[in-house]
Write an enzyme that holds these catalytic residues in place. Structure first.
Site, PDB file in Angstrom:
ATOM      1  CG  HIS A 170      -2.106  -1.125   1.141  1.00 55.82           C
ATOM      2  ND1 HIS A 170      -2.934  -1.067   0.086  1.00 55.82           N
ATOM      3  CD2 HIS A 170      -2.564  -2.018   2.223  1.00 55.82           C
ATOM      4  CE1 HIS A 170      -3.777  -2.229   0.294  1.00 55.82           C
ATOM      5  NE2 HIS A 170      -3.395  -2.730   1.496  1.00 55.82           N
TER       6      HIS A 170
ATOM      7  CG  ASP B 107      -3.192  -8.321   0.547  1.00 54.02           C
ATOM      8  OD1 ASP B 107      -2.338  -8.936   1.565  1.00 54.02           O
ATOM      9  OD2 ASP B 107      -4.158  -7.774   0.790  1.00 54.02           O
TER      10      ASP B 107
ATOM     11  CG  HIS C  94      -6.615  -5.280   1.754  1.00 56.29           C
ATOM     12  ND1 HIS C  94      -6.189  -6.197   2.488  1.00 56.29           N
ATOM     13  CD2 HIS C  94      -7.936  -4.697   2.284  1.00 56.29           C
ATOM     14  CE1 HIS C  94      -6.965  -6.344   3.472  1.00 56.29           C
ATOM     15  NE2 HIS C  94      -7.941  -5.412   3.299  1.00 56.29           N
TER      16      HIS C  94
ATOM     17  CG  ASP D  81      -5.157 -10.090   3.417  1.00 51.18           C
ATOM     18  OD1 ASP D  81      -4.869 -10.514   2.236  1.00 51.18           O
ATOM     19  OD2 ASP D  81      -5.061  -8.824   3.317  1.00 51.18           O
TER      20      ASP D  81
END
Length: 305
Positions: free
Chosen positions: A126, A163, A165, A244
């Site tokens: 990120h 991931d 995200h 995740d």
């Protein structure tokens, strides 16, 4: 041994808060499962070395890095954004995380049929060129990819980010660099709420709905990425390995299992065998349910082996 694991005990000293999901116990859970699975005796384990400041400048702005050093607290903690904190141990841990990727690139580029996994934290995907966010201080995978492009004069590297995200920081860093094919699968309308409308010829985003099961995820990945990866013919494959999206992880509403991560890891290993002498560098991103994280990492590593 064809797979090397890079990590460091000091990566566990970055401790944002006892209630924070990105906690030191993540690395302990992975180590426990490596021992339980017997992989500890199959893979080579190496202590990470910290990245140099010059390494960070390849992916991040000088202003951001200099400010990060200046802000690093000598006691207590500071918040860089609503999710991302620094303590006195945070920057040293982040430098080890970033440095592990550079070591991993050297490891795989200097041998054939070589893979590396970096069990490190804080995560990175990120972090943009000039901003910390989403638990991430430095964009570990981008720093490693920039190093590979620079040091080994590569023309084509692929970054596959599974991931749950969207890897917004990695995308932003390579937005205008078509030497990098970036593939990111993620849950729609989940933090950081980006990526759905930013795909290009070399940015292949794959937003999928909450409740996505393994069969749906596998079909979408196969349809969206594999032909493009084959046509791109990467000289090195990077993986932003976030676990995740597992059904047991409360960070998302994906319903993936260890077998799904093993499947994609095996497919990427075959791609690497076809195009880049088996060379893969994988770096840990998310994964916050401790049991499923450890099991998923073991599945990932076994598939690469």
């Amino acid at each position: 041994m064809p797979l090397t694991l890079f990590s460091h005990a000091r990566c566990a000293l970055h401790n944002p808060d006892p209630e924070h999901p990105e906690q030191p116990a993540r690395l302990h859970a992975i180590n426990d499962q490596l021992v339980r699975s017997g992989l500890e005796y199959v893979i080579k384990q190496v202590d990470a070395r910290p990245a140099e400041v010059s390494d960070l400048y390849r992916a991040h702005s000088k202003l951001y890095i200099d400010e990060l050093y200046a802000k690093a607290p000598s006691e207590g903690q500071i918040w860089l954004d609503p999710d991302t904190t620094m303590t006195p141990k945070s920057l040293p841990a982040a430098l080890l995380a970033a440095g592990s990727g550079i070591q991993a690139v050297d490891e795989v580029m200097q041998a054939d049929n070589q893979q590396a996994f970096c069990a490190i934290r804080p995560p990175g995907h990120h972090a943009t060129a000039d901003q910390a966010m989403g638990f991430c201080l430095l964009n570990n995978i981008a720093i490693a990819a920039c190093y590979a492009l620079d040091k080994y004069q590569l023309q084509r590297v692929a970054i596959v980010d599974f991931d749950v995200h969207h890897g917004n920081g990695t995308e932003a860093i390579f937005r205008h660099d078509d030497r990098v094919l970036f593939c990111s699968s993620y849950q729609q309308a989940l933090y950081p709420n980006s990526g759905d409308d930013s795909s290009t010829d070399h940015i292949l985003n794959l937003p999928l709905p909450a409740g996505c099961k393994g069969e749906q995820w596998r079909a979408a990945v196969q349809q969206r990425w594999f032909a493009a990866l084959d046509a791109f013919a990467p000289e090195l494959i990077f993986i932003s390995a976030g676990f995740d999206g597992h059904a047991e992880d409360e960070m998302s509403q994906f319903l993936l299992k260890e077998d799904d991560y093993a499947w994609l890891s095996g497919e990427l290993k075959q791609l690497a065998n076809r195009h880049c002498h088996g060379r893969i560098v994988s770096m840990l991103e998310g994964g916050y349910d401790l049991s499923s994280l450890g099991r998923s990492v073991v599945a990932h590593l076994k598939a690469m082996l």
